[in-house]
Design a protein around this motif. Structure first.
Motif, mmCIF file in Angstrom:
data_model
loop_
_atom_site.group_PDB
_atom_site.id
_atom_site.type_symbol
_atom_site.label_atom_id
_atom_site.label_comp_id
_atom_site.label_asym_id
_atom_site.label_seq_id
_atom_site.Cartn_x
_atom_site.Cartn_y
_atom_site.Cartn_z
ATOM 1 N N GLN A 1 -69.596 21.616 -15.675
ATOM 2 C CA GLN A 1 -70.344 20.410 -16.017
ATOM 3 C C GLN A 1 -71.575 20.269 -15.127
ATOM 4 O O GLN A 1 -72.647 19.882 -15.592
ATOM 5 N N ARG A 2 -71.419 20.614 -13.847
ATOM 6 C CA ARG A 2 -72.544 20.514 -12.912
ATOM 7 C C ARG A 2 -73.633 21.524 -13.272
ATOM 8 O O ARG A 2 -74.830 21.208 -13.214
ATOM 9 N N ILE A 3 -73.232 22.735 -13.665
ATOM 10 C CA ILE A 3 -74.212 23.742 -14.098
ATOM 11 C C ILE A 3 -75.013 23.197 -15.280
ATOM 12 O O ILE A 3 -76.247 23.286 -15.313
ATOM 13 N N ASN A 4 -74.318 22.630 -16.248
ATOM 14 C CA ASN A 4 -74.994 22.088 -17.437
ATOM 15 C C ASN A 4 -75.882 20.896 -17.090
ATOM 16 O O ASN A 4 -76.990 20.764 -17.619
ATOM 17 N N GLU A 5 -75.415 20.042 -16.198
ATOM 18 C CA GLU A 5 -76.210 18.891 -15.768
ATOM 19 C C GLU A 5 -77.500 19.349 -15.101
ATOM 20 O O GLU A 5 -78.587 18.838 -15.390
ATOM 21 N N LEU A 6 -77.393 20.331 -14.215
ATOM 22 C CA LEU A 6 -78.589 20.843 -13.537
ATOM 23 C C LEU A 6 -79.541 21.509 -14.525
ATOM 24 O O LEU A 6 -80.764 21.382 -14.391
ATOM 25 N N ALA A 7 -79.018 22.202 -15.518
ATOM 26 C CA ALA A 7 -79.868 22.842 -16.522
ATOM 27 C C ALA A 7 -80.639 21.789 -17.328
ATOM 28 O O ALA A 7 -81.839 21.942 -17.583
ATOM 29 N N ARG A 8 -79.951 20.710 -17.706
ATOM 30 C CA ARG A 8 -80.619 19.633 -18.455
ATOM 31 C C ARG A 8 -81.704 18.974 -17.595
ATOM 32 O O ARG A 8 -82.815 18.716 -18.073
ATOM 33 N N ARG A 9 -81.370 18.728 -16.323
ATOM 34 C CA ARG A 9 -82.353 18.095 -15.435
ATOM 35 C C ARG A 9 -83.548 19.009 -15.196
ATOM 36 O O ARG A 9 -84.683 18.537 -15.084
ATOM 37 N N ALA A 10 -83.304 20.315 -15.102
ATOM 38 C CA ALA A 10 -84.403 21.259 -14.877
ATOM 39 C C ALA A 10 -85.389 21.215 -16.036
ATOM 40 O O ALA A 10 -86.606 21.269 -15.835
ATOM 41 N N LYS A 11 -84.871 21.107 -17.257
ATOM 42 C CA LYS A 11 -85.745 21.045 -18.436
ATOM 43 C C LYS A 11 -86.465 19.707 -18.526
ATOM 44 O O LYS A 11 -87.631 19.642 -18.894
ATOM 45 N N ALA A 12 -85.760 18.636 -18.201
ATOM 46 C CA ALA A 12 -86.311 17.297 -18.394
ATOM 47 C C ALA A 12 -87.302 16.898 -17.302
ATOM 48 O O ALA A 12 -88.393 16.417 -17.600
ATOM 49 N N GLU A 13 -86.916 17.095 -16.048
ATOM 50 C CA GLU A 13 -87.742 16.548 -14.971
ATOM 51 C C GLU A 13 -87.952 17.490 -13.797
ATOM 52 O O GLU A 13 -88.681 17.178 -12.880
#
Length: 72
Positions: free
Chosen positions: A7-19
């Motif tokens: 879940q943390r890997i996915n959260e960081l991936a989403r944040r990397a794309k967004a902000e």
């Protein structure tokens, strides 16, 4: 690898794309990704080591035994 780390890997991936990520988050992401890759490799190696092949003459050959159960 446990579900929280995935879940943390996915959260960081989403944040990397967004902000974008901070330097500490990028390092965490790299470490988590490396751990994930190692887990996938170990799982695949375990599966491949347990494959049995039936030869044309009827003998059964275990690929893990044939190739030495390499644990790189």
């Amino acid at each position: 690898m446990n579900q929280l780390k995935l879940q943390r890997i996915n959260e960081l991936a989403r944040r990397a794309k967004a902000e974008g990520l901070t330097e500490a988050e990028r390092e965490e992401q790299a470490a988590l990704r490396q751990e994930y890759i190692e887990a996938v490799r170990m799982n695949l190696r375990g599966q491949l080591n347990n494959i049995d092949i039936v030869n044309a003459d009827g003998t059964v050959e275990n690929l893990g035994e044939k190739y030495g159960k390499k644990g790189h």
